[in-house]
Motif scaffolding. Sequence first.
Motif, PDB file in Angstrom:
ATOM      1  N   SER A  29       0.843  -1.208   0.000  1.00  0.00           N
ATOM      2  CA  SER A  29       0.000   0.000   0.000  1.00  0.00           C
ATOM      3  C   SER A  29       0.874   1.253   0.000  1.00  0.00           C
ATOM      4  CB  SER A  29      -0.946   0.000   1.196  1.00  0.00           C
ATOM      5  OG  SER A  29      -0.216   0.235   2.370  1.00  0.00           O
ATOM      6  N   GLU A  30       2.026   1.175   0.662  1.00  0.00           N
ATOM      7  CA  GLU A  30       2.929   2.327   0.675  1.00  0.00           C
ATOM      8  C   GLU A  30       3.502   2.552  -0.721  1.00  0.00           C
ATOM      9  OE1 GLU A  30       4.830   0.143   3.658  1.00  0.00           O
ATOM     10  OE2 GLU A  30       4.588   1.668   5.214  1.00  0.00           O
ATOM     11  N   LEU A  31       3.960   1.462  -1.345  1.00  0.00           N
ATOM     12  CA  LEU A  31       4.525   1.561  -2.695  1.00  0.00           C
ATOM     13  C   LEU A  31       3.521   2.153  -3.661  1.00  0.00           C
ATOM     14  CD1 LEU A  31       6.434  -1.700  -3.586  1.00  0.00           C
ATOM     15  CD2 LEU A  31       7.291   0.597  -3.128  1.00  0.00           C
ATOM     16  N   SER A  32       2.288   1.683  -3.550  1.00  0.00           N
ATOM     17  CA  SER A  32       1.295   2.126  -4.515  1.00  0.00           C
ATOM     18  C   SER A  32       1.016   3.623  -4.311  1.00  0.00           C
ATOM     19  CB  SER A  32       0.074   1.217  -4.447  1.00  0.00           C
ATOM     20  OG  SER A  32      -1.039   1.889  -4.087  1.00  0.00           O
ATOM     21  N   TYR A  33       1.103   4.109  -3.068  1.00  0.00           N
ATOM     22  CA  TYR A  33       0.951   5.552  -2.825  1.00  0.00           C
ATOM     23  C   TYR A  33       2.099   6.325  -3.491  1.00  0.00           C
ATOM     24  CZ  TYR A  33       1.493  10.024  -0.434  1.00  0.00           C
ATOM     25  OH  TYR A  33       1.687  11.351  -0.166  1.00  0.00           O
ATOM     26  N   PHE A  34       3.341   5.869  -3.305  1.00  0.00           N
ATOM     27  CA  PHE A  34       4.483   6.598  -3.862  1.00  0.00           C
ATOM     28  C   PHE A  34       4.447   6.606  -5.389  1.00  0.00           C
ATOM     29  CE2 PHE A  34       6.388   5.184   0.282  1.00  0.00           C
ATOM     30  CZ  PHE A  34       6.335   6.440   0.856  1.00  0.00           C
ATOM     31  N   ILE A  35       4.087   5.472  -5.955  1.00  0.00           N
ATOM     32  CA  ILE A  35       4.062   5.373  -7.419  1.00  0.00           C
ATOM     33  C   ILE A  35       2.945   6.254  -7.978  1.00  0.00           C
ATOM     34  CG2 ILE A  35       3.649   3.777  -9.348  1.00  0.00           C
ATOM     35  CD1 ILE A  35       5.181   1.651  -7.659  1.00  0.00           C
ATOM     36  N   GLY A  36       1.792   6.210  -7.317  1.00  0.00           N
ATOM     37  CA  GLY A  36       0.670   7.038  -7.762  1.00  0.00           C
ATOM     38  C   GLY A  36       0.985   8.524  -7.634  1.00  0.00           C
ATOM     39  N   ASP A  37       1.716   8.878  -6.594  1.00  0.00           N
ATOM     40  CA  ASP A  37       2.010  10.292  -6.330  1.00  0.00           C
ATOM     41  C   ASP A  37       3.115  10.802  -7.258  1.00  0.00           C
ATOM     42  OD1 ASP A  37       1.573  12.649  -4.719  1.00  0.00           O
ATOM     43  OD2 ASP A  37       3.520  12.273  -3.800  1.00  0.00           O
TER      44      ASP A  37
ATOM     45  N   SER B 282      10.145  10.230   6.211  1.00  0.00           N
ATOM     46  CA  SER B 282       9.857   8.925   6.815  1.00  0.00           C
ATOM     47  C   SER B 282       8.462   8.867   7.423  1.00  0.00           C
ATOM     48  CB  SER B 282      10.928   8.556   7.838  1.00  0.00           C
ATOM     49  OG  SER B 282      11.085   9.600   8.755  1.00  0.00           O
ATOM     50  N   GLY B 283       7.816  10.015   7.565  1.00  0.00           N
ATOM     51  CA  GLY B 283       6.403  10.000   7.944  1.00  0.00           C
ATOM     52  C   GLY B 283       6.127   9.478   9.337  1.00  0.00           C
ATOM     53  N   THR B 284       7.017   9.825  10.316  1.00  0.00           N
ATOM     54  CA  THR B 284       6.722   9.406  11.692  1.00  0.00           C
ATOM     55  C   THR B 284       5.606  10.274  12.259  1.00  0.00           C
ATOM     56  OG1 THR B 284       8.537  10.802  12.430  1.00  0.00           O
ATOM     57  CG2 THR B 284       8.996   8.451  12.286  1.00  0.00           C
TER      58      THR B 284
ATOM     59  N   ARG C 218       1.230  11.582   6.892  1.00  0.00           N
ATOM     60  CA  ARG C 218       1.427  11.136   5.509  1.00  0.00           C
ATOM     61  C   ARG C 218       2.788  11.571   4.972  1.00  0.00           C
ATOM     62  NH1 ARG C 218      -2.539   8.430   1.994  1.00  0.00           N
ATOM     63  NH2 ARG C 218      -0.794   7.112   1.538  1.00  0.00           N
ATOM     64  N   SER C 219       3.446  10.637   4.327  1.00  0.00           N
ATOM     65  CA  SER C 219       4.763  10.902   3.784  1.00  0.00           C
ATOM     66  C   SER C 219       4.699  11.953   2.669  1.00  0.00           C
ATOM     67  CB  SER C 219       5.262   9.573   3.241  1.00  0.00           C
ATOM     68  OG  SER C 219       6.599   9.646   2.947  1.00  0.00           O
ATOM     69  N   LYS C 220       5.646  12.889   2.681  1.00  0.00           N
ATOM     70  CA  LYS C 220       5.667  13.950   1.672  1.00  0.00           C
ATOM     71  C   LYS C 220       6.954  13.836   0.861  1.00  0.00           C
ATOM     72  CE  LYS C 220       5.555  17.059   5.037  1.00  0.00           C
ATOM     73  NZ  LYS C 220       5.287  16.400   6.300  1.00  0.00           N
ATOM     74  N   GLY C 221       6.864  14.121  -0.450  1.00  0.00           N
ATOM     75  CA  GLY C 221       8.043  13.997  -1.307  1.00  0.00           C
ATOM     76  C   GLY C 221       8.832  15.309  -1.328  1.00  0.00           C
ATOM     77  N   ALA C 222       9.998  15.319  -0.681  1.00  0.00           N
ATOM     78  CA  ALA C 222      10.815  16.538  -0.663  1.00  0.00           C
ATOM     79  C   ALA C 222      11.588  16.628  -1.977  1.00  0.00           C
ATOM     80  CB  ALA C 222      11.774  16.513   0.521  1.00  0.00           C
ATOM     81  N   MET C 223      11.427  17.768  -2.684  1.00  0.00           N
ATOM     82  CA  MET C 223      12.094  17.940  -3.982  1.00  0.00           C
ATOM     83  C   MET C 223      13.481  18.544  -3.760  1.00  0.00           C
ATOM     84  SD  MET C 223       9.004  19.207  -6.449  1.00  0.00           S
ATOM     85  CE  MET C 223       8.509  20.661  -5.540  1.00  0.00           C
TER      86      MET C 223
ATOM     87  N   TRP D 136       6.607  17.728  -3.388  1.00  0.00           N
ATOM     88  CA  TRP D 136       6.042  17.279  -4.667  1.00  0.00           C
ATOM     89  C   TRP D 136       4.524  17.247  -4.584  1.00  0.00           C
ATOM     90  CZ3 TRP D 136       7.636  16.312  -9.480  1.00  0.00           C
ATOM     91  CH2 TRP D 136       6.880  15.454 -10.281  1.00  0.00           C
ATOM     92  N   ASN D 137       3.869  17.916  -5.557  1.00  0.00           N
ATOM     93  CA  ASN D 137       2.398  17.886  -5.631  1.00  0.00           C
ATOM     94  C   ASN D 137       1.688  18.470  -4.425  1.00  0.00           C
ATOM     95  OD1 ASN D 137       1.938  16.767  -8.082  1.00  0.00           O
ATOM     96  ND2 ASN D 137       1.763  14.650  -7.359  1.00  0.00           N
ATOM     97  N   MET D 138       2.397  19.207  -3.582  1.00  0.00           N
ATOM     98  CA  MET D 138       1.755  19.742  -2.374  1.00  0.00           C
ATOM     99  C   MET D 138       2.080  21.232  -2.203  1.00  0.00           C
ATOM    100  SD  MET D 138       2.290  16.890   0.568  1.00  0.00           S
ATOM    101  CE  MET D 138       1.475  15.301   0.545  1.00  0.00           C
TER     102      MET D 138
END
Length: 497
Positions: free
Chosen positions: A90-98, A162-164, A167-172, A359-361
């Motif tokens: 489920s984590e992978l699918s979130y990262f790939i989708g995002d 790492s999302g402690t 929701r994990s955020k993608g730092a550009m 990313w995207n946020m």
Amino acid sequence: MSNLYAHIEQTALRDPARELLITDQGERFTWGDLHSQSARYANALARTGVRIGDRVAVQVDKSVQSLFVYLACLRAGFVYLPLNTAYQRSELSYFIGDAKPRAIVCRPQSRGEVEAMAAGATVHTMGEDGTGSLYQAAAQCAPVHAIAQVDEGALAAIIYTSGTTGRSKGAMITHRNLVSNARVLVEYWGFTGKDVLLHALPMFHVHGLFVASHCALLSGARMIWHRRFEPALVLRDLPKASVLMGVPTFYTRLLSEAGFDRTSCAGVRLFVSGSAPLLMETFSAFEQRIGQRILERYGMSEAGMITSNPLHGERKGGTVGRPLPGNEVRVADDRDAALRAGQIGAIQIRGENVFTGYWNMPEKTREEFTVDGWFRTGDVGVFDAQGYLSIVGRAKDLIITGGYNVYPKEIELVLDSLHGVAESAVFGVPHADFGEAVTVAVVPREGATLSEPDIISALRRELANYKVPKRVIIIDDLPRNAMGKVQKNVLRERHAD
Ligand code: AMP
């Protein structure tokens, strides 16, 4: 030279036959290997349609080939997206989708699962030994590749936090961020071509991927490349190393090895610790045993390294040192105004090392920067009179009980000094009267027995009443993520009732 790889290439071309690294299994690679292999990978990825600015998601075990794939992405202007090997479906699918990568490199055993969620991305495999479909494709490609001309602000990587705390955020992260931080660190920590770095950190996190690797790659230092942290292997290879970089658990585990002594560390000029707080006890025990002080530094995915204790000069335990050259750090109040030394507040930073946003946020990005351009790290800290910073905790871990602010670190320091306590974590859980109730998880030392009433009465002698926990939980281990950070969100959920 905007592309980070252009700087690495200079070292590579100076003497291609020179040794780059030796692995824990005795395999040797040269700088020439780095240069030609990364070219092959860049060509192989380009052949399947990856273009400048496209994301390449990588979830593989650490190998020398995986390092070359990272360098391939840099030189070709692809955006490297490392993923923790612990992430599940489920984590992978979130990262790939995002992130919508154009290519995904995964472990051979996950191929089927990853293909099912790939959404048009090409899926390649890479095993623990570095072989797999990507290795085969690269072998068919030419070992030459012209470095992509990217501007300094071009993205080099997206690092999911790492999302402690949510929701994990993608730092550009841009090439400029990486080049400036790496240069500062090489200089500040005194790296030269004579160094030998023992690299035992994972490659899906900034500590191993950027901090450790870049220091070696930009200075021309050799590396001893360990696939994972294995205390016995580290002990075997330490006599050949001059620098070790680790998370605090590296040091606690090494200290529990009888063979870890001044003789085995005789050639090591620098031990660096970061990614999680180094206990004062570990700092002192290390100094006593080895006769040197661990250099603790502070950083994060969004900014690389921010502060560091000095190479020469006093290294103060319990602090993360002073701001690195070119990095501005302030401890601010609720209105983003700088506080004085001794006052606790939010750590905010500014400098070439600071990322460009999530990313995207765009909304989240705006919230996390002040109007005058400082990034809110989410950490809480305090400067001392000499300008050394101490981290008090994450802002989100702050406990508000009966209207009072409680910083977990203050209680943890008292707990850790109690007889029989190995380590501790303090967190808040919802409480009908107080809003939140201070709650404590403690891990006993081997052979020690701890009891809730004893701990509470010991704390009562040291702390104001509102800081004394309502509950003490005695557990075998604290939940930690792969970088050794205690997951307080897990503790909060587990003990919410
Ligand atoms: P990450 O983005 O996964 O590297 O996590 C960054 C966070 O780790 C920081 O915001 C801090 O909360 C924590 N951290 C990093 N280095 C230290 C340190 N030396 N002491 C305490 N916390 C640290």
